[in-house]
Design an enzyme around this catalytic site. Structure first.
Site, PDB file in Angstrom:
ATOM      1  N   HIS A 247       0.836  -1.204   0.000  1.00 54.66           N
ATOM      2  CA  HIS A 247       0.000   0.000   0.000  1.00 54.66           C
ATOM      3  C   HIS A 247       0.874   1.258   0.000  1.00 54.66           C
ATOM      4  CE1 HIS A 247      -3.914  -2.065   1.148  1.00 54.66           C
ATOM      5  NE2 HIS A 247      -3.008  -3.036   1.171  1.00 54.66           N
TER       6      HIS A 247
ATOM      7  N   ASP B 157      -6.471   5.174   2.566  1.00 50.64           N
ATOM      8  CA  ASP B 157      -6.582   3.766   2.219  1.00 50.64           C
ATOM      9  C   ASP B 157      -7.960   3.206   2.586  1.00 50.64           C
ATOM     10  OD1 ASP B 157      -4.116   1.694   1.639  1.00 50.64           O
ATOM     11  OD2 ASP B 157      -5.915   0.727   2.456  1.00 50.64           O
TER      12      ASP B 157
END
Ligand code: UDP
Length: 484
Positions: A21, A132
């Site tokens: 990520h 996120d």
């Protein structure tokens, strides 16, 4: 620097603390900065150290541009986590008896940063927050101060569409066993799966409830940013926009914003190989003759499985670079390597123990195939490099990504993985050998290679001025700019 945006917008990125990520988030920050925005990445102390070197390098190379890092406090021990547990890397290597469901605990602990996020947004008033998917609480935090929140999943339109249709139509409930194939109802392309491949969360479990929150927060967010390009999955990009999310912008492949050697080699952790030595090794090999074997940032195999991979690679007779990561329990001994393996494969094979400069390797002309676990970053990087792939999915949404490669794009060869890794069967040396040969040698390989090469060209065109991702990024920035 691009001058389409008159006043710089300020974009804050808040990545989940895992390499898969953080790496694309840093790429996003670089991309937006190089298109005139000011970027800030929010993270915790240990993770800031991982990002520091690359942001500094970017800022030094581009004196007019800036990527800042904002550090949030994350007191692991107070939160009931082991000391130093600030990212998924830690969890993957934590093999102690008290591990329990550490990953779930970690996931829930991130909410601790909510207060800090709100004070930061209140004082710095960014133009938008790209948070996120794993921070569902961020939508309302941003909304409190009138700041639009964007969601970043880090996966494909295709897998997002698969999950959506699985949730809506529940085709897995209509088959007799977990290994009975079914077509994903509602999804274009007659994609066949089994229950043991689809990662459908049960809404009643803590993880399932969390995923429900994720979806709800997304539905009230400003939209979604996707690391993909239109041409590679246009049917699914359209489907996603028509049925799943209100708004989505495709801005990838993000890895293509890394142009020079240091940028390509510096992504993620410090590599366990000298990049110049690695390039020298690749230079000595014929075009398209090397298979790169890597399973992302977190996967480690048992000794038994590693032995099969080694034997399969040797048996295939192909050149290879193999990235091996072991967990703490495997220690320093190398029982996973067949006796005499490195002497026998000398000149043909290179083992990287730990972290590899993946994009640097994939982009080299000597590389002709990629054995991958189908994590979306790796898939995008392989596609951008114009490579056919051997697919070896293990968990998360990787089986969906595999179907995109093998059934839709037809650039992938399945190694034979049939289920999520916890229950996953051992892949034999014969299966590894067969898939590796299949991707490099023969007429079908040639056809696959041609298709992959074409996709690689499309990927590069997408991020060039006037390309689909370039334009979508412009559209997004204009929209955010218009809200100021
Ligand atoms: N990566 C790397 N070197 C390695 C292993 C991984 O540079 O030795 C990078 C890879 O290029 C990708 C990311 O780490 O950008 C892994 O993300 P992916 O989505 O493929 O898999 P995950 O680690 O999230 O399962």
């Amino acid at each position: 620097m691009n001058s389409e945006v008159s006043e710089p917008i300020h974009i804050c990125f808040f990545p989940f603390m895992a390499q898969g990520h953080m790496i694309p988030t840093l790429d996003m920050a670089k991309l937006f900065s190089s298109r005139g925005a000011k970027s800030t990445i929010i993270t915790t102390p240990i993770n800031s150290k991982i990002l520091e070197k690359q942001t500094e390098a970017f800022n030094n190379q581009n004196p007019d541009l800036e990527i800042g890092i904002k550090i949030f406090d994350f007191p692991c021990v107070e939160l009931g986590l082991p000391e130093g547990c600030e990212n998924v890397d830690f969890i993957n290597s934590y093999q102690k008896p008290d591990a329990g469901d550490l990953s779930l605990k970690f996931l829930f602990s991130t909410k601790y940063m909510k207060q800090q996020l709100e004070s930061f947004i209140e004082t710095s008033k960014p133009s938008c927050l790209v948070a996120d998917m794993f921070f569902p609480w961020a939508t309302q935090s941003a909304e409190k101060f009138g700041v639009p929140r964007l969601v970043f999943h880090g996966t494909s339109f295709f897998s997002l569409c698969c999950s959506y249709n699985m949730r809506i139509h529940k085709p897995h409930k209509k088959v007799a066993t977990r290994s009975t194939p079914f077509v994903i109802t509602g999804l274009p392309g007659d994609i066949v799966m089994t229950s043991q491949q689809a990662n459908v969360s049960n809404d009643e479990t803590p993880r399932g409830k969390f995923m429900k929150e994720v979806r709800e927060s997304e539905s009230i967010s400003f939209g979604v940013l996707v690391n993909s390009f239109y041409e590679v999955e246009s049917t699914y990009a359209d489907f996603y926009r028509d049925f799943v999310a209100k708004r989505a912008w495709h801005i990838g492949p993000l890895s293509l914003c890394n142009v020079d050697l240091a940028e390509k080699a510096g992504r993620g952790k410090i590599a366990n190989v000298d990049e110049k030595e690695c390039l020298k090794w690749l230079e000595s090999k014929a075009t398209g003759s090397v298979v790169y074997v890597s399973f992302g940032s977190g996967t480690s195999f048992t000794n038994e499985q590693l032995l099969e991979i080694a034997a399969g690679l040797e048996g295939s007779g192909q050149n290879f670079i193999w990235v091996v990561r072991k967990n703490e329990n495997q220690g320093e001994n190398e029982e996973w390597l067949p006796e005499g393996f490195e002497e026998r494969t000398k000149g043909k094979g290179l083992i990287i123990r730990g972290w590899a400069p993946q994009v640097l390797i994939l982009d080299h002309k000597a590389v002709g195939g990629f054995v991958t676990h189908c994590g979306w970053n790796s898939v995008m990087e392989g596609i951008a490099a114009g490579l056919p792939m051997v697919t070896w999915p293990m968990g998360a949404e990787q089986f969906y990504n595999e179907k995109l490669l093998t059934k839709v794009l037809k650039t992938g060869v399945n190694v034979g993985a049939t289920e999520l890794v916890k229950r996953g069967k051992l892949i034999s040396r014969e299966e590894v050998e067969k898939a590796v040969r299949e991707v490099i040698v023969g007429e079908e390989a040639e056809e696959r290679r041609k298709r992959a090469k074409k996709l690689g060209e499309m990927a590069k065109a997408a991020v060039e001025e006037g390309g689909s991702s370039y334009n979508d990024l412009n559209k997004f920035m204009e929209e955010v700019n218009g809200r100021k």
